[in-house]
Design a protein around this motif. Structure first.
Motif, short mmCIF file in Angstrom:
data_model
loop_
_atom_site.label_atom_id
_atom_site.label_comp_id
_atom_site.label_asym_id
_atom_site.label_seq_id
_atom_site.Cartn_x
_atom_site.Cartn_y
_atom_site.Cartn_z
N ASN A 173 0.83 -1.21 0.00
CA ASN A 173 0.00 0.00 0.00
C ASN A 173 0.86 1.25 0.00
O ASN A 173 0.59 2.22 -0.72
CB ASN A 173 -0.91 0.01 1.23
CG ASN A 173 -2.26 -0.62 0.96
OD1 ASN A 173 -2.75 -0.60 -0.16
ND2 ASN A 173 -2.86 -1.19 1.98
N ALA A 174 1.91 1.25 0.82
CA ALA A 174 2.76 2.43 0.94
C ALA A 174 3.55 2.69 -0.34
O ALA A 174 3.67 3.84 -0.79
CB ALA A 174 3.73 2.25 2.12
N VAL A 175 4.09 1.63 -0.94
CA VAL A 175 4.84 1.81 -2.20
C VAL A 175 3.92 2.31 -3.30
O VAL A 175 4.27 3.22 -4.07
CB VAL A 175 5.52 0.49 -2.60
CG1 VAL A 175 6.20 0.64 -3.97
CG2 VAL A 175 6.56 0.08 -1.56
N ALA A 176 2.72 1.73 -3.40
CA ALA A 176 1.77 2.16 -4.43
C ALA A 176 1.34 3.61 -4.20
O ALA A 176 1.20 4.38 -5.16
CB ALA A 176 0.55 1.24 -4.44
N ALA A 177 1.14 3.98 -2.94
CA ALA A 177 0.74 5.37 -2.64
C ALA A 177 1.83 6.35 -3.03
O ALA A 177 1.56 7.42 -3.60
CB ALA A 177 0.40 5.50 -1.16
N ALA A 178 3.09 6.00 -2.75
CA ALA A 178 4.21 6.87 -3.14
C ALA A 178 4.33 6.96 -4.66
O ALA A 178 4.60 8.03 -5.22
CB ALA A 178 5.51 6.36 -2.52
N GLN A 179 4.13 5.84 -5.33
CA GLN A 179 4.19 5.82 -6.79
C GLN A 179 3.08 6.68 -7.39
O GLN A 179 3.30 7.41 -8.37
CB GLN A 179 4.08 4.38 -7.28
CG GLN A 179 4.39 4.18 -8.75
CD GLN A 179 4.43 2.71 -9.14
OE1 GLN A 179 4.47 1.83 -8.27
NE2 GLN A 179 4.39 2.43 -10.42
N THR A 180 1.91 6.64 -6.80
CA THR A 180 0.79 7.46 -7.27
C THR A 180 1.07 8.94 -7.07
O THR A 180 0.73 9.77 -7.93
CB THR A 180 -0.50 7.05 -6.54
OG1 THR A 180 -0.78 5.67 -6.79
CG2 THR A 180 -1.68 7.89 -7.01
N VAL A 181 1.68 9.29 -5.93
CA VAL A 181 2.01 10.70 -5.68
C VAL A 181 2.96 11.23 -6.75
O VAL A 181 2.78 12.34 -7.28
CB VAL A 181 2.63 10.86 -4.28
CG1 VAL A 181 3.27 12.23 -4.12
CG2 VAL A 181 1.56 10.69 -3.21
N GLN A 182 3.96 10.44 -7.08
CA GLN A 182 4.91 10.87 -8.10
C GLN A 182 4.21 11.10 -9.44
O GLN A 182 4.46 12.11 -10.12
CB GLN A 182 6.02 9.83 -8.26
CG GLN A 182 6.91 9.68 -7.04
CD GLN A 182 7.94 8.57 -7.21
OE1 GLN A 182 8.05 7.98 -8.28
NE2 GLN A 182 8.69 8.31 -6.15
N TYR A 183 3.36 10.18 -9.80
CA TYR A 183 2.69 10.31 -11.09
C TYR A 183 1.72 11.49 -11.09
O TYR A 183 1.65 12.25 -12.05
CB TYR A 183 1.96 9.01 -11.43
CG TYR A 183 1.22 9.07 -12.74
CD1 TYR A 183 1.91 9.17 -13.94
CD2 TYR A 183 -0.17 9.05 -12.77
CE1 TYR A 183 1.23 9.23 -15.15
CE2 TYR A 183 -0.86 9.12 -13.97
CZ TYR A 183 -0.15 9.21 -15.16
OH TYR A 183 -0.81 9.29 -16.35
N LEU A 456 -6.56 -3.54 7.23
CA LEU A 456 -5.74 -2.41 6.84
C LEU A 456 -6.49 -1.54 5.84
O LEU A 456 -7.15 -2.05 4.94
CB LEU A 456 -4.44 -2.90 6.20
CG LEU A 456 -3.41 -3.53 7.14
CD1 LEU A 456 -2.22 -4.01 6.33
CD2 LEU A 456 -2.96 -2.56 8.19
N PRO A 457 -6.37 -0.24 5.97
CA PRO A 457 -7.00 0.64 4.99
C PRO A 457 -6.32 0.52 3.65
O PRO A 457 -5.10 0.43 3.56
CB PRO A 457 -6.81 2.04 5.59
CG PRO A 457 -5.62 1.91 6.47
CD PRO A 457 -5.67 0.51 7.02
N ARG A 458 -7.10 0.50 2.60
CA ARG A 458 -6.55 0.41 1.26
C ARG A 458 -7.09 1.55 0.42
O ARG A 458 -8.22 1.50 -0.06
CB ARG A 458 -6.90 -0.92 0.60
CG ARG A 458 -6.12 -2.09 1.13
CD ARG A 458 -6.55 -3.36 0.42
NE ARG A 458 -6.56 -3.16 -1.02
CZ ARG A 458 -7.15 -4.01 -1.86
NH1 ARG A 458 -7.79 -5.06 -1.40
NH2 ARG A 458 -7.12 -3.80 -3.15
N PRO A 459 -6.31 2.62 0.23
CA PRO A 459 -6.79 3.72 -0.60
C PRO A 459 -6.96 3.24 -2.03
O PRO A 459 -6.03 2.74 -2.64
CB PRO A 459 -5.67 4.77 -0.49
CG PRO A 459 -4.46 4.00 -0.08
CD PRO A 459 -4.96 2.86 0.76
N ALA A 460 -8.15 3.38 -2.55
CA ALA A 460 -8.44 2.88 -3.90
C ALA A 460 -9.11 3.95 -4.75
O ALA A 460 -9.98 3.67 -5.53
CB ALA A 460 -9.31 1.63 -3.83
N ASP A 461 -8.71 5.18 -4.53
CA ASP A 461 -9.32 6.27 -5.29
C ASP A 461 -8.88 6.19 -6.75
O ASP A 461 -7.70 6.06 -7.05
CB ASP A 461 -8.88 7.63 -4.72
CG ASP A 461 -9.35 7.79 -3.30
OD1 ASP A 461 -10.53 7.58 -3.06
OD2 ASP A 461 -8.52 8.12 -2.44
#
Length: 472
Positions: A173-183, A456-461
């Motif tokens: 979740n954390a890696v995907a969230a960081a990757q989404t922020v960059q994009y 665990l929370p999973r941000p799926a926006d």
């Protein structure tokens, strides 16, 4: 004199038995951690260490792992090393072993002394009483507590394995969230540039107010989505930091890879997955041990149904002017009002309850394995579909539009519309890749741990999905 000899003959075996049985009830050298560590290592690839007051070794290993970007395995090792909630749960092992040792020890004898005086006459009575029923039932009680101790080991291992699974989910979740922020930061820059271009073209009369407003709205929504993505990133990092047991500078300074791991080339097969779950799932093993312990308690309840208090001991009496009197005393509870039927019925009900819970655990385990494997295969197919089909197609469309734009066959508006549509596809691809790794973690948890679900929370926006739909 003969009575004294008889009393000593009766009490000598009792005293000897109590000494021998009490001497056998000792604490183990490892406190049960060897089994917990083995079970955890077999299911996670990492062992757990017994909590100690000396934290220098753990601190050194923590610094070593934090020196480079974390991998999923490194994150699991950190969590097993530092998570305080896990360390606190290990105290249950000490409690269970203390109960086991206590069950192997005879209850302390009772000593009585009385002195009566009337005139010149003095009467003194002395006695010592032993719990005979407690002595006779030590093997049964020790067996029950031994099974409960084994169950406590399984419970401790289950918590460690569950923590490992939660850590892996939080990591992805954390890696995907960081990757989404960059994009999304790149999207915001592009949206800002397009809004500025629209403003300038509208100023010279090449764009309508409607087109300019669309680009400004897209930039405004992109800015809002970046803020949301940054918060999701912070929340995911903090969730991971809590599971890793990090605080202070460590919680703020640990680094993660820039992107999620690539999809595996070969998937695990479903053959014998249910059978493996029956053999390896810790909740199923705990249910079985609970049924065994309850069956042992049922046997003890039946054995002591009519007589559960039986004391025997030595007694002597001294009286002024009379010779000393020696003998023995037996105290027995008479089952006149309570025949033990309620106690036995309760034990039988508890046993049937544990039997049904064991069956329910087996049914749930098999079902969860099937569900987890379906999610595992489906999420892999979706992630591969986005990687091999959707994203390349979007890139191909963008390249063709760019060529048409360079040849003055497409407008800027078409180019920007395609860029917005590409945003949805890229974000969906990131989410699909994240979902696969979480599904893989859930599958392993369903086979080896205590289930494949997590709170665990999973941000799926779907970032900017509504925006893209508004610009068909």
């Amino acid at each position: 004199m003969r009575k004294a000899t008889t009393s000593r003959r009766l009490l000598a075996p009792l005293a000897m038995s109590s000494v021998l049985l009490g001497g056998c009830a000792t604490f183990s050298a490892d406190g049960g951690f060897d089994m917990v560590s083995t079970l955890t290592r077999e299911r996670t690839g990492h062992a757990v260490e017994r909590p100690t007051q000396d934290e220098s070794t753990g601190r050194s290993r923590t610094r070593q792992l934090l020196a480079s970007p974390l991998s999923p395995d490194a994150a699991v090792e950190l969590a097993l090393l530092n998570n305080r909630n896990l360390q606190a749960s290990f105290a249950e092992l000490g409690i269970a072993e203390a109960d086991l040792v206590q069950a192997g020890r005879m209850r302390n004898p009772g000593v009585s002394f009385s002195r009566l005086r009337g005139g010149e006459d003095v009467e003194i009575e002395r006695g010592i009483m032993f719990d005979l029923i407690g002595l006779l039932t030590i093997p049964v009680r020790s067996g029950i507590e031994q099974r409960r101790f084994e169950q406590a080991k399984l419970q401790a291992a289950s918590k460690a394995v569950g923590l490992a699974a939660d850590t892996r989910r939080a990591y992805f979740n954390a890696v995907a969230a960081a990757q989404t922020v960059q994009y999304m930061a790149q999207v915001q820059e592009s949206a800002e540039a397009s809004a500025e271009l629209a403003r300038r073209m509208a100023r010279v009369g090449n764009w309508s107010k409607l087109d300019q407003s669309r680009e400004q709205a897209f930039y405004a929504e992109a800015t809002a989505q970046v803020a949301r993505a940054r918060h999701n990133n912070v929340a995911a990092r903090e969730q991971l930091a809590r599971l890793l047991g990090l605080w202070g500078d460590d919680a703020a300074s640990f680094t993660l890879p820039d992107r999620l791991p690539d999809l595996p080339k070969v998937l695990d097969e479903a053959a014998n997955a249910e059978q493996q779950a029956m053999q390896q799932r810790l909740d199923v093993q705990m249910a079985r041990r609970d049924a065994e312990a309850t069956a042992g308690a049922l046997g003890l309840s039946k054995a002591t149904r009519f007589v559960n208090v039986l004391d025997a001991g030595y007694r002597n009496k001294s009286e002024t002017g009379n010779p000393r009197k020696n003998g023995y005393e037996i105290s027995l509870e008479l089952p006149l009002f309570d025949w033990g039927s309620a106690r036995t019925a309760k034990a039988e009900a508890l046993y049937m309850q544990s039997v049904h819970r064991t069956a329910d655990a087996a049914v749930r385990a098999r079902s969860e394995v099937r569900e987890a494997y379906s999610a595992y295969r489906t999420s892999h197919d979706l992630a591969r579909h986005y990687r091999d089909e959707v994203v390349p197609l979007r890139k191909k469309i963008s390249d063709e539009l760019l060529l048409r734009y360079n040849g003055m066959l497409a407008s800027v508006f078409e180019l920007l519309t395609d860029a917005r549509e590409q945003i949805v596809s890229v974000n969906a691809a990131i989410e699909a890749q994240r979902d696969f790794w979480i599904a893989e973690t859930n599958l392993q948890a369903a086979i080896n741990g205590s289930g494949g679900t997590s709170n665990l929370p999973r941000p799926a926006d779907r970032q900017l999905a509504g925006t893209a739909q508004g610009h068909d």
